[in-house]
Design an enzyme around this catalytic site. Structure first.
Site, PDB file in Angstrom:
ATOM      1  N   ALA A 129      37.912  57.190  50.771  1.00 41.59           N
ATOM      2  CA  ALA A 129      38.152  58.601  50.471  1.00 41.59           C
ATOM      3  C   ALA A 129      38.191  59.367  51.788  1.00 41.59           C
ATOM      4  CB  ALA A 129      37.056  59.139  49.561  1.00 41.59           C
ATOM      5  N   GLY A 171      36.600  54.478  48.178  1.00 46.21           N
ATOM      6  CA  GLY A 171      37.414  54.938  47.060  1.00 46.21           C
ATOM      7  C   GLY A 171      38.680  54.130  46.886  1.00 46.21           C
ATOM      8  N   GLU A 176      37.674  51.202  44.863  1.00 47.30           N
ATOM      9  CA  GLU A 176      37.411  51.617  43.484  1.00 47.30           C
ATOM     10  C   GLU A 176      38.704  51.882  42.725  1.00 47.30           C
ATOM     11  OE1 GLU A 176      33.170  53.722  43.289  1.00 47.30           O
ATOM     12  OE2 GLU A 176      34.510  54.705  44.713  1.00 47.30           O
ATOM     13  N   GLU A 219      29.783  52.863  51.216  1.00 50.47           N
ATOM     14  CA  GLU A 219      29.287  54.223  50.989  1.00 50.47           C
ATOM     15  C   GLU A 219      27.830  54.443  51.397  1.00 50.47           C
ATOM     16  OE1 GLU A 219      32.790  53.932  48.056  1.00 50.47           O
ATOM     17  OE2 GLU A 219      31.273  52.593  48.933  1.00 50.47           O
TER      18      GLU A 219
END
Length: 259
Positions: free
Chosen positions: A77, A120, A123, A143
């Site tokens: 992200a 992200g 994911e 993370e």
């Protein structure tokens, strides 16, 4: 590649937010994450653009290929945006709501992963039904090193995909899964040379496209249902048994046997 899935050169269009290249074909949509200066990191604009793709596929269900531009799937992200997010934004589930929506799309989805799929980006790949990888693909969820957790599905999707032990190695111990490990553990269906990755993804979707569209939709729906569900199986099969597509396909099969 079949005629239905054949790509038209130059047909990809930039998404409204400029973060995606979107190619709409007869039976599928090909989406390329496209933030070259940020290694395709997922930011708010990309989230909005992917929601628009979802809306299109919910209105007109088709197969989906997700891939990344420039030898990277998505390197996470956007950290600059995450740095400014607080409790209220976390409770909105900005990325998790999107990835859940992708997971619930009516027709099968496939992530073609070349290079890094981290945070992200990983994911997003986990949310797809199937994954292919190039030899340089790497999956990971770093993370906790940034003081947060993988809150957009990795903490439970990775456990479902790989089991609790491997999931905790990735989530807690920072293990990264290279392509060969991801294949051995069943996270990816195949490891394909980078230059053949998209063509192989289309070949896999061609195989799916030969199936009945309603049968694919209901099979995905039943396969994703939680717990034992014999009644769900029966109800889905009852719908399919009454379909014209089922009769036509079985008539063709029987005619072939008799000829």
């Amino acid at each position: 590649m079949t005629a239905t899935g054949a790509a038209v050169p130059g047909a990809a269009q930039a998404s409204p937010g400029g973060t995606l290249l979107v190619e709409e074909l007869t039976d599928r949509v090909v989406v390329t994450l496209h933030r070259p200066t940020a290694r395709n990191a997922i930011n708010a604009a990309m989230v909005r653009d992917l929601h628009q793709v979802c809306a299109t596929l919910e209105e007109r269900p088709r197969l989906l290929i997700l891939t990344g531009h420039g030898g990277t799937f998505a390197a996470g992200a956007d950290i600059a945006e995450l740095r400014e997010r607080g409790r209220d934004q976390a409770l909105q589930g900005i990325n998790s709501r999107l990835f859940d929506r992708i997971a619930r799309l009516p027709m099968p989805t496939l992530a073609a992963v070349d290079g890094y799929a981290l945070g992200g980006g990983a994911e997003l790949a986990y949310a797809c039904d199937l994954r292919l990888a190039s030899p340089s693909a790497v999956f990971g969820n770093p993370e906790p090193g940034l003081g947060i957790l993988a809150a957009a599905g990795a903490c439970w999707r990775l456990r479902e995909l790989l089991g609790a032990s491997v999931a905790k190695q990735v989530l807690l111990a920072g293990r990264r899964l290279a392509a060969d490990d991801a294949f051995r553990l069943g996270l990816v269906a195949e490891v394909v040379p980078a230059e053949q990755l998209l063509a192989r993804a289309h070949t896999l979707l061609d195989r799916m496209a030969r199936s009945g569209p309603l049968a694919l939709r209901l099979t995905k729906l039943v396969a994703d249902a939680s717990g034992a569900h014999p009644v769900t199986d029966d109800l889905a099969q009852a719908i399919l048994f009454e379909s014209d597509d089922k009769r036509a396909r079985m008539d063709a099969f029987l005619a072939g046997e008799r000829s």
